[in-house]
Design a protein around this motif. Structure first.
Motif, PDB file in Angstrom:
ATOM      1  N   PRO A 240       0.870  -1.169  -0.053  1.00  0.00           N
ATOM      2  CA  PRO A 240       0.116  -0.015   0.133  1.00  0.00           C
ATOM      3  C   PRO A 240       0.694   1.432  -0.035  1.00  0.00           C
ATOM      4  CG  PRO A 240       0.054  -0.926   2.047  1.00  0.00           C
ATOM      5  CD  PRO A 240       0.795  -2.003   1.263  1.00  0.00           C
ATOM      6  N   HIS A 241       1.971   1.188   0.433  1.00  0.00           N
ATOM      7  CA  HIS A 241       3.130   2.288   0.400  1.00  0.00           C
ATOM      8  C   HIS A 241       4.260   2.125  -0.378  1.00  0.00           C
ATOM      9  CE1 HIS A 241       0.421   4.076   3.293  1.00  0.00           C
ATOM     10  NE2 HIS A 241       0.435   2.845   4.111  1.00  0.00           N
ATOM     11  N   ASP A 242       5.132   2.951  -0.614  1.00  0.00           N
ATOM     12  CA  ASP A 242       6.478   2.674  -1.168  1.00  0.00           C
ATOM     13  C   ASP A 242       7.107   1.774  -0.184  1.00  0.00           C
ATOM     14  OD1 ASP A 242       5.480   4.359  -2.806  1.00  0.00           O
ATOM     15  OD2 ASP A 242       7.159   5.773  -2.726  1.00  0.00           O
ATOM     16  N   GLY A 243       7.856   0.791  -1.036  1.00  0.00           N
ATOM     17  CA  GLY A 243       8.756  -0.153  -0.264  1.00  0.00           C
ATOM     18  C   GLY A 243       9.430  -1.000  -1.193  1.00  0.00           C
ATOM     19  N   TRP A 244       9.939  -2.105  -0.754  1.00  0.00           N
ATOM     20  CA  TRP A 244      10.807  -3.048  -1.522  1.00  0.00           C
ATOM     21  C   TRP A 244      10.940  -4.519  -0.952  1.00  0.00           C
ATOM     22  CZ3 TRP A 244      14.580  -5.409   1.635  1.00  0.00           C
ATOM     23  CH2 TRP A 244      14.774  -4.891   3.120  1.00  0.00           C
ATOM     24  N   MET A 245      11.372  -5.200  -1.889  1.00  0.00           N
ATOM     25  CA  MET A 245      11.418  -6.783  -1.567  1.00  0.00           C
ATOM     26  C   MET A 245      12.902  -7.328  -2.111  1.00  0.00           C
ATOM     27  SD  MET A 245       8.683  -7.887  -4.262  1.00  0.00           S
ATOM     28  CE  MET A 245       7.413  -6.479  -3.821  1.00  0.00           C
ATOM     29  N   LEU A 246      13.226  -8.419  -1.679  1.00  0.00           N
ATOM     30  CA  LEU A 246      14.370  -9.093  -2.107  1.00  0.00           C
ATOM     31  C   LEU A 246      14.040 -10.581  -1.574  1.00  0.00           C
ATOM     32  CD1 LEU A 246      16.267  -9.580   0.618  1.00  0.00           C
ATOM     33  CD2 LEU A 246      17.111  -7.279   0.164  1.00  0.00           C
ATOM     34  N   ILE A 247      14.920 -11.285  -2.074  1.00  0.00           N
ATOM     35  CA  ILE A 247      15.018 -12.668  -1.722  1.00  0.00           C
ATOM     36  C   ILE A 247      16.273 -13.117  -1.141  1.00  0.00           C
ATOM     37  CG2 ILE A 247      13.113 -13.488  -3.071  1.00  0.00           C
ATOM     38  CD1 ILE A 247      15.199 -14.659  -5.149  1.00  0.00           C
ATOM     39  N   GLU A 248      16.255 -14.027  -0.251  1.00  0.00           N
ATOM     40  CA  GLU A 248      17.413 -14.680   0.402  1.00  0.00           C
ATOM     41  C   GLU A 248      17.508 -16.467   0.368  1.00  0.00           C
ATOM     42  OE1 GLU A 248      18.330 -11.672   4.169  1.00  0.00           O
ATOM     43  OE2 GLU A 248      16.768 -13.270   4.574  1.00  0.00           O
ATOM     44  N   ALA A 249      18.387 -16.753   0.413  1.00  0.00           N
ATOM     45  CA  ALA A 249      18.519 -18.199   0.507  1.00  0.00           C
ATOM     46  C   ALA A 249      19.735 -18.695   1.390  1.00  0.00           C
ATOM     47  CB  ALA A 249      18.627 -18.981  -0.723  1.00  0.00           C
ATOM     48  N   GLY A 250      19.520 -20.111   1.931  1.00  0.00           N
ATOM     49  CA  GLY A 250      20.658 -20.897   2.601  1.00  0.00           C
ATOM     50  C   GLY A 250      20.138 -21.055   4.125  1.00  0.00           C
ATOM     51  N   TRP A 251      21.250 -20.703   4.874  1.00  0.00           N
ATOM     52  CA  TRP A 251      20.978 -20.883   6.293  1.00  0.00           C
ATOM     53  C   TRP A 251      19.858 -19.997   7.073  1.00  0.00           C
ATOM     54  CZ3 TRP A 251      24.375 -25.082   7.107  1.00  0.00           C
ATOM     55  CH2 TRP A 251      24.332 -25.597   8.519  1.00  0.00           C
ATOM     56  N   GLN A 252      19.344 -20.508   8.003  1.00  0.00           N
ATOM     57  CA  GLN A 252      18.258 -19.898   8.396  1.00  0.00           C
ATOM     58  C   GLN A 252      18.894 -18.491   9.199  1.00  0.00           C
ATOM     59  OE1 GLN A 252      18.717 -22.852   9.128  1.00  0.00           O
ATOM     60  NE2 GLN A 252      16.739 -24.165   8.941  1.00  0.00           N
ATOM     61  N   ILE A 253      18.359 -17.293   9.013  1.00  0.00           N
ATOM     62  CA  ILE A 253      19.060 -16.216   9.468  1.00  0.00           C
ATOM     63  C   ILE A 253      18.716 -16.064  10.901  1.00  0.00           C
ATOM     64  CG2 ILE A 253      16.818 -14.846   9.313  1.00  0.00           C
ATOM     65  CD1 ILE A 253      20.529 -13.565   8.450  1.00  0.00           C
ATOM     66  N   GLU A 254      18.071 -16.700  11.677  1.00  0.00           N
ATOM     67  CA  GLU A 254      17.897 -16.594  13.056  1.00  0.00           C
ATOM     68  C   GLU A 254      18.845 -17.466  13.646  1.00  0.00           C
ATOM     69  OE1 GLU A 254      14.312 -15.825  11.000  1.00  0.00           O
ATOM     70  OE2 GLU A 254      15.384 -17.500  11.013  1.00  0.00           O
ATOM     71  N   ASP A 255      19.659 -18.212  13.065  1.00  0.00           N
ATOM     72  CA  ASP A 255      20.718 -19.215  13.796  1.00  0.00           C
ATOM     73  C   ASP A 255      21.848 -18.407  14.083  1.00  0.00           C
ATOM     74  OD1 ASP A 255      22.319 -21.197  14.588  1.00  0.00           O
ATOM     75  OD2 ASP A 255      21.542 -22.480  13.046  1.00  0.00           O
ATOM     76  N   GLU A 256      22.225 -17.991  15.385  1.00  0.00           N
ATOM     77  CA  GLU A 256      23.334 -17.440  15.556  1.00  0.00           C
ATOM     78  C   GLU A 256      24.602 -17.933  15.506  1.00  0.00           C
ATOM     79  OE1 GLU A 256      22.904 -15.737  19.640  1.00  0.00           O
ATOM     80  OE2 GLU A 256      21.009 -14.902  19.367  1.00  0.00           O
ATOM     81  N   LYS A 257      24.945 -19.423  15.834  1.00  0.00           N
ATOM     82  CA  LYS A 257      25.897 -20.045  15.392  1.00  0.00           C
ATOM     83  C   LYS A 257      25.717 -21.246  14.646  1.00  0.00           C
ATOM     84  CE  LYS A 257      28.182 -18.332  19.461  1.00  0.00           C
ATOM     85  NZ  LYS A 257      28.954 -18.752  20.777  1.00  0.00           N
ATOM     86  N   PRO A 258      25.606 -21.009  13.287  1.00  0.00           N
ATOM     87  CA  PRO A 258      25.334 -22.400  12.475  1.00  0.00           C
ATOM     88  C   PRO A 258      26.429 -23.470  12.574  1.00  0.00           C
ATOM     89  CG  PRO A 258      25.067 -20.280  11.239  1.00  0.00           C
ATOM     90  CD  PRO A 258      25.754 -19.764  12.564  1.00  0.00           C
ATOM     91  N   ALA A 259      25.907 -24.590  12.641  1.00  0.00           N
ATOM     92  CA  ALA A 259      26.941 -25.638  12.702  1.00  0.00           C
ATOM     93  C   ALA A 259      27.223 -26.581  11.223  1.00  0.00           C
ATOM     94  CB  ALA A 259      26.304 -26.831  13.686  1.00  0.00           C
ATOM     95  N   VAL A 260      27.879 -25.652  10.540  1.00  0.00           N
ATOM     96  CA  VAL A 260      28.069 -26.242   9.236  1.00  0.00           C
ATOM     97  C   VAL A 260      29.337 -27.385   9.225  1.00  0.00           C
ATOM     98  CG1 VAL A 260      28.816 -25.508   6.780  1.00  0.00           C
ATOM     99  CG2 VAL A 260      27.682 -23.767   8.497  1.00  0.00           C
TER     100      VAL A 260
END
Length: 294
Positions: A240-260
């Motif tokens: 409804p108002h000016d804004g923006w969008m993008l996409i991300e992929a991969g690890w969950q952004i909420e994970d503070e210390k990913p165990a890769v």
């Protein structure tokens, strides 16, 4: 905030005298995967106290708009900002939030990622990598420096440590755009997203980010043995108002210390599989000005 031009290749030959200015590692540097990040290591936002939770006009952020004597430039007179530096997941999450705050304030700064590979003792050269869209360019052909600068300034960039992203946004009246472009009208907008990665690059999810918040996410199916992973997804967005969008992929952004683990961790110590596009901007009220939230 000072920009120094020196050497025979600044500006780069063929760039028609244009210079691309990028703000690097604004929240500091992590010098080795086993070390803690150093927010004060050449981190402009840390040193000057950028508060993304406040409006940019707040007193604590006034320094952003202070003009440098002799040039009249300020800290936001940049075309690009390094969102991820080397392998630092924690600093990426921090600068990502800074970048989203600047986008929400109407500053269309291109997000990039860089390996910062001054040496090969610690850093992996070329990771993260910037994938830049250059219309008309063909593999094996020389890159036009002027077009290259134009593409980065315009935000025709995706950043990756493994996954490869694609995003096209389509409107009801035939409008179509990719990362860095601007569309006009409230929508509905159809977001066509895709991601692909090698079988050994763990790829948990694909996310749609709208105005700085994760609006949609979908799990990426595990691939068959020896096969690449991938997913195509379509979302519908109304603004409804000016804004923006993008996409991300991969690890969950909420994970503070990913165990890769696995082959990826062996090849790229400290890195986390991730990717993001630059935003598509939406001028929802169609007045020709992009002012998010208005």
């Amino acid at each position: 905030f000072t920009v120094t031009r020196r050497g025979p290749n600044v500006p780069f030959p063929g760039a028609n005298g244009r210079v691309l200015i990028q703000l690097n590692h604004p929240r500091g540097i992590q010098f080795a995967p086993e070390d803690e990040p150093l927010p004060w290591a050449h981190g402009l936002f840390t040193a000057k106290g950028f508060n993304r939770e406040s409006i940019l006009g707040a007193p604590e952020n006034a320094w952003l708009f202070e003009s440098q004597p002799g040039t009249g430039t300020n800290a936001l007179d940049v075309e690009a900002m390094e969102i991820i530096n080397r392998f630092s997941w924690s600093l990426y999450r921090e600068v990502r939030a800074d970048w989203f705050a600047l986008l929400n304030a109407g500053f269309a700064i291109t997000g990039t990622g860089n390996s910062d590979s001054h040496a090969l003792a610690v850093e992996t050269a070329g990771l993260p990598v910037n994938l830049i869209s250059l219309p008309g360019w063909s593999p094996g052909q020389p890159v036009d420096p002027d077009a290259f600068v134009t593409a980065i300034q315009a935000g025709h960039v995706s950043v990756s440590t493994g996954p490869v992203l694609s995003m096209i946004v389509r409107g009801p009246d035939g409008q179509e755009a990719g990362p860095g472009d601007q569309l006009r009208g409230p929508g509905p907008w159809t977001v066509e997203a895709s991601v692909a990665a090698a079988s050994w690059v763990r790829l948990p999810e694909l996310r749609l980010v709208v105005n700085g918040a994760v609006q949609q996410r979908v799990n990426v199916p595990s691939p068959a043995v020896g096969q690449p992973s991938g997913l195509r997804q379509t979302w519908t967005v109304n603004l409804p108002h000016d804004g923006w969008m993008l996409i991300e992929a991969g690890w969950q952004i909420e994970d503070e210390k990913p165990a890769v683990d696995g082959d990826y961790a062996a090849l790229f110590p400290g890195h986390v599989p991730m990717a993001f596009t630059n935003p598509v901007r939406i001028d929802a009220d169609g007045d020709g000005r992009w002012r998010p939230g208005r």
